[in-house]
Design a protein around this motif. Structure first.
Motif, PDB file in Angstrom:
ATOM      1  N   ALA A 202      14.732  22.739  26.946  1.00 29.13           N
ATOM      2  CA  ALA A 202      13.312  22.569  27.219  1.00 29.13           C
ATOM      3  C   ALA A 202      12.548  23.703  26.564  1.00 29.13           C
ATOM      4  CB  ALA A 202      13.059  22.557  28.725  1.00 29.13           C
ATOM      5  N   GLY A 203      11.685  23.371  25.618  1.00 28.12           N
ATOM      6  CA  GLY A 203      10.868  24.366  24.943  1.00 28.12           C
ATOM      7  C   GLY A 203      11.294  24.567  23.502  1.00 28.12           C
ATOM      8  N   ALA A 204      10.364  24.358  22.565  1.00 31.22           N
ATOM      9  CA  ALA A 204      10.643  24.543  21.145  1.00 31.22           C
ATOM     10  C   ALA A 204       9.902  25.740  20.576  1.00 31.22           C
ATOM     11  CB  ALA A 204      10.277  23.282  20.363  1.00 31.22           C
ATOM     12  N   GLY A 205       9.597  26.711  21.451  1.00 34.19           N
ATOM     13  CA  GLY A 205       9.125  27.996  20.960  1.00 34.19           C
ATOM     14  C   GLY A 205      10.294  28.767  20.369  1.00 34.19           C
ATOM     15  N   PRO A 206      10.072  30.028  19.966  1.00 33.87           N
ATOM     16  CA  PRO A 206      11.147  30.786  19.324  1.00 33.87           C
ATOM     17  C   PRO A 206      12.423  30.903  20.147  1.00 33.87           C
ATOM     18  CG  PRO A 206       9.053  31.835  18.874  1.00 33.87           C
ATOM     19  CD  PRO A 206       8.769  30.728  19.850  1.00 33.87           C
ATOM     20  N   VAL A 207      12.321  31.126  21.470  1.00 31.39           N
ATOM     21  CA  VAL A 207      13.547  31.234  22.273  1.00 31.39           C
ATOM     22  C   VAL A 207      14.257  29.884  22.339  1.00 31.39           C
ATOM     23  CG1 VAL A 207      14.462  31.643  24.587  1.00 31.39           C
ATOM     24  CG2 VAL A 207      12.801  33.222  23.618  1.00 31.39           C
ATOM     25  N   GLY A 208      13.499  28.795  22.501  1.00 38.37           N
ATOM     26  CA  GLY A 208      14.120  27.477  22.515  1.00 38.37           C
ATOM     27  C   GLY A 208      14.798  27.151  21.197  1.00 38.37           C
ATOM     28  N   LEU A 209      14.158  27.484  20.080  1.00 34.83           N
ATOM     29  CA  LEU A 209      14.766  27.242  18.771  1.00 34.83           C
ATOM     30  C   LEU A 209      15.995  28.127  18.574  1.00 34.83           C
ATOM     31  CD1 LEU A 209      11.492  26.969  16.675  1.00 34.83           C
ATOM     32  CD2 LEU A 209      12.970  25.089  17.395  1.00 34.83           C
ATOM     33  N   ALA A 210      15.918  29.371  19.066  1.00 32.13           N
ATOM     34  CA  ALA A 210      17.093  30.247  18.991  1.00 32.13           C
ATOM     35  C   ALA A 210      18.230  29.713  19.849  1.00 32.13           C
ATOM     36  CB  ALA A 210      16.718  31.668  19.423  1.00 32.13           C
ATOM     37  N   ALA A 211      17.885  29.135  20.997  1.00 30.10           N
ATOM     38  CA  ALA A 211      18.911  28.512  21.835  1.00 30.10           C
ATOM     39  C   ALA A 211      19.536  27.320  21.124  1.00 30.10           C
ATOM     40  CB  ALA A 211      18.307  28.087  23.173  1.00 30.10           C
ATOM     41  N   ALA A 212      18.716  26.539  20.431  1.00 28.46           N
ATOM     42  CA  ALA A 212      19.240  25.386  19.700  1.00 28.46           C
ATOM     43  C   ALA A 212      20.199  25.822  18.599  1.00 28.46           C
ATOM     44  CB  ALA A 212      18.087  24.576  19.116  1.00 28.46           C
ATOM     45  N   ALA A 213      19.821  26.845  17.835  1.00 29.68           N
ATOM     46  CA  ALA A 213      20.717  27.366  16.801  1.00 29.68           C
ATOM     47  C   ALA A 213      21.998  27.906  17.428  1.00 29.68           C
ATOM     48  CB  ALA A 213      20.003  28.453  16.000  1.00 29.68           C
ATOM     49  N   SER A 214      21.864  28.540  18.594  1.00 33.33           N
ATOM     50  CA  SER A 214      23.028  29.072  19.301  1.00 33.33           C
ATOM     51  C   SER A 214      23.951  27.953  19.764  1.00 33.33           C
ATOM     52  CB  SER A 214      22.576  29.895  20.506  1.00 33.33           C
ATOM     53  OG  SER A 214      21.789  30.997  20.110  1.00 33.33           O
ATOM     54  N   ALA A 215      23.358  26.849  20.225  1.00 37.00           N
ATOM     55  CA  ALA A 215      24.170  25.725  20.687  1.00 37.00           C
ATOM     56  C   ALA A 215      25.039  25.181  19.555  1.00 37.00           C
ATOM     57  CB  ALA A 215      23.267  24.634  21.254  1.00 37.00           C
ATOM     58  N   PHE A 216      24.455  25.076  18.364  1.00 36.94           N
ATOM     59  CA  PHE A 216      25.256  24.640  17.218  1.00 36.94           C
ATOM     60  C   PHE A 216      26.355  25.646  16.906  1.00 36.94           C
ATOM     61  CE2 PHE A 216      21.402  22.059  15.937  1.00 36.94           C
ATOM     62  CZ  PHE A 216      22.027  20.820  16.085  1.00 36.94           C
ATOM     63  N   LEU A 217      26.019  26.940  16.993  1.00 36.33           N
ATOM     64  CA  LEU A 217      27.012  27.985  16.730  1.00 36.33           C
ATOM     65  C   LEU A 217      28.175  27.898  17.718  1.00 36.33           C
ATOM     66  CD1 LEU A 217      27.443  30.450  14.829  1.00 36.33           C
ATOM     67  CD2 LEU A 217      26.275  31.844  16.545  1.00 36.33           C
ATOM     68  N   LEU A 218      27.882  27.464  18.948  1.00 37.61           N
ATOM     69  CA  LEU A 218      28.900  27.331  19.987  1.00 37.61           C
ATOM     70  C   LEU A 218      29.652  26.002  19.914  1.00 37.61           C
ATOM     71  CD1 LEU A 218      26.832  28.886  22.893  1.00 37.61           C
ATOM     72  CD2 LEU A 218      29.018  29.782  22.059  1.00 37.61           C
ATOM     73  N   GLY A 219      29.256  25.122  18.999  1.00 36.15           N
ATOM     74  CA  GLY A 219      30.007  23.897  18.788  1.00 36.15           C
ATOM     75  C   GLY A 219      29.433  22.643  19.406  1.00 36.15           C
ATOM     76  N   ALA A 220      28.176  22.677  19.853  1.00 38.16           N
ATOM     77  CA  ALA A 220      27.591  21.490  20.473  1.00 38.16           C
ATOM     78  C   ALA A 220      27.586  20.315  19.506  1.00 38.16           C
ATOM     79  CB  ALA A 220      26.168  21.790  20.937  1.00 38.16           C
ATOM     80  N   ALA A 221      27.800  19.129  20.049  1.00 43.98           N
ATOM     81  CA  ALA A 221      27.783  17.913  19.233  1.00 43.98           C
ATOM     82  C   ALA A 221      26.364  17.402  19.024  1.00 43.98           C
ATOM     83  CB  ALA A 221      28.634  16.838  19.891  1.00 43.98           C
ATOM     84  N   VAL A 222      25.554  17.450  20.075  1.00 44.39           N
ATOM     85  CA  VAL A 222      24.168  16.982  20.001  1.00 44.39           C
ATOM     86  C   VAL A 222      23.285  18.002  20.711  1.00 44.39           C
ATOM     87  CG1 VAL A 222      22.544  15.117  20.490  1.00 44.39           C
ATOM     88  CG2 VAL A 222      24.960  14.574  20.107  1.00 44.39           C
ATOM     89  N   VAL A 223      22.245  18.437  20.015  1.00 44.57           N
ATOM     90  CA  VAL A 223      21.273  19.378  20.592  1.00 44.57           C
ATOM     91  C   VAL A 223      19.917  18.686  20.604  1.00 44.57           C
ATOM     92  CG1 VAL A 223      20.169  21.627  20.395  1.00 44.57           C
ATOM     93  CG2 VAL A 223      22.573  21.359  19.725  1.00 44.57           C
ATOM     94  N   ILE A 224      19.366  18.523  21.803  1.00 38.91           N
ATOM     95  CA  ILE A 224      18.083  17.851  21.990  1.00 38.91           C
ATOM     96  C   ILE A 224      17.074  18.878  22.476  1.00 38.91           C
ATOM     97  CG2 ILE A 224      16.872  15.979  23.182  1.00 38.91           C
ATOM     98  CD1 ILE A 224      19.689  14.762  23.735  1.00 38.91           C
ATOM     99  N   VAL A 225      15.931  18.940  21.810  1.00 40.71           N
ATOM    100  CA  VAL A 225      14.891  19.911  22.168  1.00 40.71           C
ATOM    101  C   VAL A 225      13.641  19.161  22.609  1.00 40.71           C
ATOM    102  CG1 VAL A 225      13.462  21.817  21.358  1.00 40.71           C
ATOM    103  CG2 VAL A 225      15.813  21.582  20.524  1.00 40.71           C
ATOM    104  N   GLY A 226      13.093  19.537  23.753  1.00 39.10           N
ATOM    105  CA  GLY A 226      11.894  18.901  24.282  1.00 39.10           C
ATOM    106  C   GLY A 226      10.694  19.827  24.237  1.00 39.10           C
TER     107      GLY A 226
END
Length: 407
Positions: A202-226
């Motif tokens: 939840a949240g596509a500000g800088p922390v949310g986008l950093a979390a999304a990049a982190s999720a990919f780094l951790l191996g997530a299959a699907v990252v959804i940002v709201g």
């Protein structure tokens, strides 16, 4: 002694750049400084020439008048710089070192620090565990949106980049190590993100986008940002995220369109207490909206990482309960689904060295993910205004004009 300028909070909606004092190895009295900290000697500190210092969403809460921050407070807790002077008790950090500063101030000596909980150090804030530079109720340590900044317990707090020339080539990425990259990563680790996970952020500000990049780094299959902001959702899509426009309604239905089921394995709150409603209520503030929606869309037995900021004092809240940080959270839903919750500041030192290595070895492009945008220090008021208007950028202040040369 060099001249010093800094970004100063002057009241709700107003920041200015002023001449200010050059740092000393003593904590002086000033706006927001805890009286018990005044006169505190700092022989263990280092003075940095600031190379990069970022505008953070947490700063915006203060600038909007949503905290008890006093006018005159020097802002800034995301600091990257070159050491220009060290106190007599500094043993290992040397003049000339290029370093990252965790936004948490910690002593390295107390029980919490020794247990890697540097976000709740017991010795740097007389009022409560935990401290940060340039932030309300955090002990009064001077902010780092300035030409020069002081860092206490330098040998403990500073992360030295191993190769200065290589670091300057990646300085916009490395500037994210002070806060938002570890914070986003911590949110994902707390939520249990791992290989094959489905994740809602939840949240596509800088922390949310950093979390999304982190999720990919951790191996997530699907990252959804709201989010409600189209430009920020487009930024999330630019590096492979799915997007949910919560102005259309609760995220559950849109998540089902993406995954085929209306729930995810893990969820991260990167919004915090200034959350707005969903659907028809998207123009109104509803501070518990994100937490309640995350419980709704996270599967039973899942976890919520909550790096989004919540406060104990919010003078701008719409009701008396929220002014004290009391929100209408559906804790019964979380209990029924056996959810785990992790809240609080990110303990940056738990992650920053590993994330530095990931950056230096090209495993992640965090500056690109958050659209890091350098601007001069004297343009800080413009950066604050545009960020508050919803710009899909992470503004990086460049006091000495070093970032363009490096880039």
């Amino acid at each position: 002694m060099p001249a010093n300028k800094a970004v100063v909070y002057e009241g709700p909606g107003k920041v200015e750049v002023h001449e200010t004092s050059y740092p000393e190895f003593e904590l002086m009295d000033g706006p927001g400084v805890n009286p018990a900290n005044v006169g505190r000697k700092l022989p263990h500190a280092a003075i940095l020439k600031t190379v990069a210092t970022n505008i953070c969403g947490s700063d915006q809460h203060m600038v909007r008048g949503r905290t008890t921050a006093p006018p005159g407070l020097v802002l800034g807790h995301e600091i990257t710089g070159e050491v220009v002077e060290t106190g007599p008790d500094v043993e290992f950090i040397k003049t000339g070192d290029l370093v990252s500063v965790p936004f948490n101030i910690s002593c390295g000596r107390c029980r919490n620090c020794k247990e890697r909980n540097t976000h709740i150090c017991e010795n740097v804030n007389p009022d409560r565990p935990g401290s940060a530079y340039g932030y309300v109720d955090m002990g009064g340590w001077v902010g780092g949106q300035a030409d020069y900044a002081l860092v206490p317990y330098a040998d403990w707090n500073l992360l030295k980049f191993p190769d200065k020339e290589q670091a300057m080539e990646k300085i916009l990425d490395l500037a994210m190590l002070t806060d938002i990259f570890p914070t986003g990563f911590h949110g994902c680790v707390s939520a249990g993100v791992g290989p094959g996970s489905t994740v809602y952020i939840a949240g596509a500000g800088p922390v949310g986008l950093a979390a999304a990049a982190s999720a990919f780094l951790l191996g997530a299959a699907v990252v959804i940002v709201g989010d409600l902001n189209k430009e920020r959702l487009d930024q999330a899509r630019s590096f492979g995220c799915e997007a949910v426009d919560v102005s259309r309604g609760e995220p559950r239905d849109q998540i089902e369109e993406i995954l085929g089921v209306p729930e995810v394995d893990c969820a991260v709150d990167a919004v915090g207490f200034e959350a707005r409603g969903h659907g028809r209520e998207s123009g109104e503030e509803h501070p518990a909206t994100v937490l309640n929606s995350l419980m709704d869309v996270t599967r039973a037995g899942g976890a919520l990482g909550i790096p989004g900021l919540y406060v104990t004092g919010d003078p701008g809240a719409h009701d008396d309960a929220a002014k004290q940080g009391s929100l209408s959270i559906r804790i019964g839903l979380g209990w029924a689904k056996a959810h785990s919750f992790v809240t609080g500041q990110c303990p940056v030192m738990r992650y920053n060295r590993q994330l530095m290595t990931a950056i230096l070895h090209d495993k992640v492009q965090i500056a690109k993910a958050v659209n890091a945008t350098p601007i001069p220090l004297d343009q800080a008021p413009r950066g604050y205004h545009e960020f508050d208007e919803g710009a899909a950028r992470k503004y990086v202040l460049d006091p000495h004009g070093l970032i363009p040369k490096a880039a």
